[in-house]
Scaffold this active site. Sequence first.
Site, mmCIF file in Angstrom:
data_model
loop_
_atom_site.group_PDB
_atom_site.id
_atom_site.type_symbol
_atom_site.label_atom_id
_atom_site.label_comp_id
_atom_site.label_asym_id
_atom_site.label_seq_id
_atom_site.Cartn_x
_atom_site.Cartn_y
_atom_site.Cartn_z
ATOM 1 N N ASN A 209 -5.074 3.083 -0.834
ATOM 2 C CA ASN A 209 -5.499 3.176 0.570
ATOM 3 C C ASN A 209 -6.816 3.943 0.572
ATOM 4 O OD1 ASN A 209 -5.845 3.682 3.275
ATOM 5 N ND2 ASN A 209 -4.053 5.037 3.476
ATOM 6 N N LYS B 96 -8.832 4.422 2.914
ATOM 7 C CA LYS B 96 -9.122 5.092 4.199
ATOM 8 C C LYS B 96 -10.567 4.799 4.622
ATOM 9 C CE LYS B 96 -5.450 8.299 3.205
ATOM 10 N NZ LYS B 96 -4.857 9.603 3.350
ATOM 11 N N HIS C 195 0.548 4.278 9.493
ATOM 12 C CA HIS C 195 0.143 5.427 8.677
ATOM 13 C C HIS C 195 0.094 6.671 9.557
ATOM 14 C CE1 HIS C 195 -2.204 8.130 6.216
ATOM 15 N NE2 HIS C 195 -1.905 7.364 5.180
ATOM 16 N N GLU D 65 -1.950 8.965 9.793
ATOM 17 C CA GLU D 65 -3.263 9.240 10.402
ATOM 18 C C GLU D 65 -3.466 8.362 11.642
ATOM 19 O OE1 GLU D 65 -5.475 8.775 6.756
ATOM 20 O OE2 GLU D 65 -4.582 10.641 6.027
ATOM 21 N N GLU E 189 5.824 8.662 3.349
ATOM 22 C CA GLU E 189 4.684 9.552 3.154
ATOM 23 C C GLU E 189 4.898 10.835 3.944
ATOM 24 O OE1 GLU E 189 1.018 7.217 1.826
ATOM 25 O OE2 GLU E 189 1.004 7.223 4.000
ATOM 26 N N GLY F 67 -3.076 14.039 1.349
ATOM 27 C CA GLY F 67 -4.416 14.597 1.212
ATOM 28 C C GLY F 67 -4.447 16.118 1.065
ATOM 29 N N SER G 199 -0.489 12.692 -2.091
ATOM 30 C CA SER G 199 -1.015 13.415 -3.259
ATOM 31 C C SER G 199 -0.440 12.920 -4.586
ATOM 32 C CB SER G 199 -0.802 14.923 -3.099
ATOM 33 O OG SER G 199 -1.499 15.390 -1.960
#
Length: 255
Positions: free
Chosen positions: A10, A12, A98, A100, A168, A174, A214
């Site tokens: 991904n 991003k 996701h 985010e 996730e 991240g 991560s």
Amino acid sequence: MARRFLIAGNWKMNGLIKDGCALASAVVERHKAVNNAVYDMLICPPFPLISSIVKICTDSGVLVGGQDCHMNENGAHTGDTSAIMLKDIGCRYVIVGHSERRTDHAETDSIVKAKAKAALASGLKVIICIGETLIERETGQTLTVNKRQLNGSLPSNITAENTIIAYEPVWAIGTGKVATPEQAQEVHAAIRAELAHIADADIANDMRILYGGSMKRGNASELLGQPDIDGGLIGGASLKPEDFFGIADVCHSIP
Ligand code: PGA
């Protein structure tokens, strides 16, 4: 059915055309050099790069996906991209839900479900993301939150072929903080058990559940060695071919 690993990058909102094409070319070269890969490989670049990257990946075995899609096929939705548009330019997969997107764009489970439904209707395979926040984990709500998101985000026509779940934990994305293999396995097993209720036992058994947050080459082997972890949704480490393949290579050493 043995579940095949899926190693998904991904990217991003990273990379201009030049960087993205160089990265995709490196991924393709590395992938071609792998004999009998035991995993499927997917990269999800930002929208403006997808067409160029599809050209680079054609016939290479490296699949391309989008990072999001709209729930409608077309219409007055400025700035959005539909699932059929992604399919039309050569994507095979799309990520929805996701964290985010859930945070930055206030996407609820029902929005995620509508997007997943649109993705499946377009013929794309869908990666549906769920995961708890740190506060939810610290207050003992991890399994409840993941089950709630799963029930709220899955459309009714899921199959083990057309849908992939990505667990996730938000606190691991991240941040460099990775779930321990035991923490991840506990949630993956709970997701699989819940899938048996939502769908059926065969779908639950055959559906791939990815871990994301991560994941790096240093922790991939313990994570991917867990019985219910079937691959990774990889952000930061997918931006460097040696890190990305460091994770993919691990799949070959897992019995
Ligand atoms: P990360 O991102 O690997 O950089 O933690 C994973 C993701 O958000 O999909």
